[in-house]
Write a protein that holds these residues in place. Structure first.
Motif, PDB file in Angstrom:
ATOM      1  N   GLY A   1       0.811  -1.199   0.000  1.00 29.41           N
ATOM      2  CA  GLY A   1       0.000   0.000   0.000  1.00 29.41           C
ATOM      3  C   GLY A   1       0.843   1.246   0.000  1.00 29.41           C
TER       4      GLY A   1
ATOM      5  N   ALA B   1       1.452   3.229   2.304  1.00 28.80           N
ATOM      6  CA  ALA B   1       2.311   3.343   3.476  1.00 28.80           C
ATOM      7  C   ALA B   1       3.641   2.648   3.270  1.00 28.80           C
ATOM      8  CB  ALA B   1       1.608   2.769   4.706  1.00 28.80           C
TER       9      ALA B   1
ATOM     10  N   ARG C   1       4.952   9.332   5.332  1.00 29.10           N
ATOM     11  CA  ARG C   1       4.170   8.099   5.324  1.00 29.10           C
ATOM     12  C   ARG C   1       3.565   7.819   6.694  1.00 29.10           C
ATOM     13  NH1 ARG C   1       8.630   6.342   2.379  1.00 29.10           N
ATOM     14  NH2 ARG C   1       9.405   5.104   4.127  1.00 29.10           N
TER      15      ARG C   1
ATOM     16  N   THR D   1      -0.356   7.595   7.402  1.00 29.16           N
ATOM     17  CA  THR D   1      -0.919   6.364   7.945  1.00 29.16           C
ATOM     18  C   THR D   1      -1.783   6.649   9.170  1.00 29.16           C
ATOM     19  OG1 THR D   1       0.970   5.082   7.132  1.00 29.16           O
ATOM     20  CG2 THR D   1      -0.356   4.101   8.886  1.00 29.16           C
TER      21      THR D   1
ATOM     22  N   VAL E   1      -4.994   8.111   8.040  1.00 26.55           N
ATOM     23  CA  VAL E   1      -5.873   7.080   7.471  1.00 26.55           C
ATOM     24  C   VAL E   1      -6.574   6.307   8.582  1.00 26.55           C
ATOM     25  CG1 VAL E   1      -5.917   4.917   6.185  1.00 26.55           C
ATOM     26  CG2 VAL E   1      -4.630   6.852   5.296  1.00 26.55           C
TER      27      VAL E   1
ATOM     28  N   ARG F   1      -4.892  -2.103   1.223  1.00 24.32           N
ATOM     29  CA  ARG F   1      -3.845  -1.331   0.568  1.00 24.32           C
ATOM     30  C   ARG F   1      -2.898  -0.683   1.563  1.00 24.32           C
ATOM     31  NH1 ARG F   1      -5.714   2.238  -4.317  1.00 24.32           N
ATOM     32  NH2 ARG F   1      -5.854   0.114  -5.130  1.00 24.32           N
ATOM     33  N   TRP F   2      -3.430  -0.099   2.630  1.00 21.31           N
ATOM     34  CA  TRP F   2      -2.586   0.611   3.582  1.00 21.31           C
ATOM     35  C   TRP F   2      -2.012  -0.305   4.665  1.00 21.31           C
ATOM     36  CZ3 TRP F   2      -1.085   5.797   3.869  1.00 21.31           C
ATOM     37  CH2 TRP F   2      -1.618   6.621   2.889  1.00 21.31           C
TER      38      TRP F   2
ATOM     39  N   THR G   1       0.428  11.645  -1.763  1.00 18.58           N
ATOM     40  CA  THR G   1      -0.285  10.475  -1.273  1.00 18.58           C
ATOM     41  C   THR G   1      -1.218   9.923  -2.335  1.00 18.58           C
ATOM     42  OG1 THR G   1      -0.184  11.353   0.976  1.00 18.58           O
ATOM     43  CG2 THR G   1      -1.822   9.662   0.546  1.00 18.58           C
TER      44      THR G   1
ATOM     45  N   GLU H   1      -1.187   6.242  -4.103  1.00 16.76           N
ATOM     46  CA  GLU H   1      -2.302   5.312  -4.190  1.00 16.76           C
ATOM     47  C   GLU H   1      -2.503   4.832  -5.620  1.00 16.76           C
ATOM     48  OE1 GLU H   1      -5.887   6.831  -2.596  1.00 16.76           O
ATOM     49  OE2 GLU H   1      -5.172   6.906  -0.546  1.00 16.76           O
TER      50      GLU H   1
END
Length: 433
Positions: free
Chosen positions: A19, A21, A37, A41, A44, A158-159, A224, A228
């Motif tokens: 992801g 991150a 990052r 994170t 998120v 993803r993250w 960011t 993605e």
């Protein structure tokens, strides 16, 4: 700690997703990149939690005040049943659009827009005037919920590819907390605001507005967003015919039947207790108990599920609790009300289990997105008739015997398809055969 370590080791072996991150930064910018990052994170995580809290108050706040809304808008029982069927309809129609929107704008931007739609819908619907306006405002809020429902497992995968179980548990726990809070405090808050049901429903738009804020920096942060999109492009995405997968179909049907049970519970359980002689405030608290059971269990069940090669035993245990709760509602709805509320709350934890299986039954982020959209959209289509049938049966039979029999009958196939969905296999392997 040992559980977390085992989960992380197992997940790293089963996925190739990296992801945002984990996106590599240039060597010279390593400290700055690492700090960025880490900041993203944390943001998120906050966004996931606040968004999850707002994914059910639009529904459970209405369930707590359904009688007042029916009286205020002049709804019949059948129309009220239609109102409780609007959520799964919107989830099915709008949820299928989520993967395409996420590929174009990024998952974070779509979830941010979803929170804006929830805020606007909750603020508009009580004051729109008439049943049609109320339904339109509800549909706007539910559209935002629909895309967020589908994309939350995608964002988690993803993250946090090495913590799918833990993050799904955190997200599910926050969702359950928001659901329970709306059920518990909507009636008291309405009384505090002068007994006006419009104000009691509109107040939840404030909480939804707060969920918009964490996503704004992520939407505006081009680095960011680019990470993605780069992550999405970097994932292998061979043609995946999801409809060829038996597991995908089993998971979709399981999702649909558990959603049917959940929305019948959220929309009608308080009314069942009120018709049995329980006061409106106590009925709201009983619904809150049902919802709050998901707070601890929604965190525990995904983590337990990721440790098991087959999730069938969890499916069976939750189903048995549901059958016992329905039996109690039929034979002694008021006498054992608190026990039935607890049992149905445990049974409703099939939802976080289904979300966890979405993440486990696909290897890649692209596969999770496709499976999530298919399972949720198909599942919510399956769930549409349930709440409507309950309203029709209630109105024409004059009691709750037939509706409860319907709920009981639907729990048995839910357990059967849940066992099939819990088998240790992936949709990519099945679709490729």
């Amino acid at each position: 700690m040992g559980l977390m370590a085992r989960e992380e080791t197992r997940t790293r072996k089963s996925t190739t997703v990296r992801g945002p991150a984990a996106t590599d930064a240039p060597a010279g910018d390593a400290p700055t990149g690492a700090a960025t990052r880490a900041w993203a994170t944390r943001l998120v995580v906050v966004g996931i939690v606040l968004s999850a809290v707002n994914l059910r108050p639009a529904i459970t706040s209405l369930g707590a005040l359904l009688e007042e809304v029916r009286d205020g808008l002049g709804m019949s029982g059948s129309v009220a049943g239609l109102l409780t069927s609007v959520p799964p309809l919107c989830f099915a129609v709008f949820g299928v659009m989520a993967p395409r929107l996420a590929r174009r704008f990024g998952p974070g931007a779509v979830v941010c827009a979803g929170m804006v739609a929830i805020t606007a819908g909750l603020l508009i619907r009580p004051y729109a005037g008439g049943t049609a306006g109320f339904l339109a405002g509800s549909a706007l809020a539910l559209m935002g919920i629909a895309v967020s429902n589908v994309l939350m497992p995608v964002i988690v995968k993803r993250w946090f590819p090495d913590r799918v179980g833990s993050m799904t548990g955190l997200y599910s726990m926050a969702l359950a907390l928001g659901t329970a809070a709306a059920a518990a405090v909507t009636v008291p808050v309405t009384r505090t605001l002068g007994g006006n049901w419009q104000s009691g429903l509109a107040v939840w738009s404030v909480l939804a507005a707060a969920a918009v804020l964490p996503w704004i920096p992520l939407v505006r942060d081009r680095g960011t967003a680019s990470a993605e999109r780069a992550s999405a492009r970097g994932e292998p995405s061979p043609p995946l015919r999801i409809t060829r997968s038996r597991t995908a179909w089993a998971l979709a049907v399981f999702f649909g039947l558990q959603a049917t049970a959940a929305y019948i519970t959220m929309g009608w359980m308080a009314q069942i207790f009120r018709d049995a002689g329980v006061s409106a405030g106590t009925a709201g608290l009983l619904l809150a108990v049902t919802m709050v059971m998901g707070v601890p269990l929604a965190f525990v069940i995904p983590r337990v599920a990721t440790r098991l090669p087959h999730q069938g035993p969890i499916v069976i245990a939750l189903g048995v609790c549901g059958l016992a709760g329905y039996a109690g509602l039929y034979f002694a709805p008021a006498g054992g009300a608190w026990a039935w509320a607890v049992l149905l709350g445990v049974s409703n934890c099939a939802f976080p289990l289904a979300l966890t299986m979405v993440g486990m039954r696909a290897r890649t982020g692209a596969g999770v997105a496709q499976l999530s959209a298919f399972a949720q959209s198909t599942g919510y289509l399956i769930s549409i008739p349930g709440p409507l049938l309950v309203g029709v049966l209630y109105q024409h039979s004059g009691g709750w015997g037939l509706p409860i029999a319907l709920m009981t009958g639907l729990m048995l196939p839910q357990m059967a398809v849940g066992v099939l969905a819990g088998r240790n296999r992936t949709v990519e392997d099945e679709a490729a055969r």
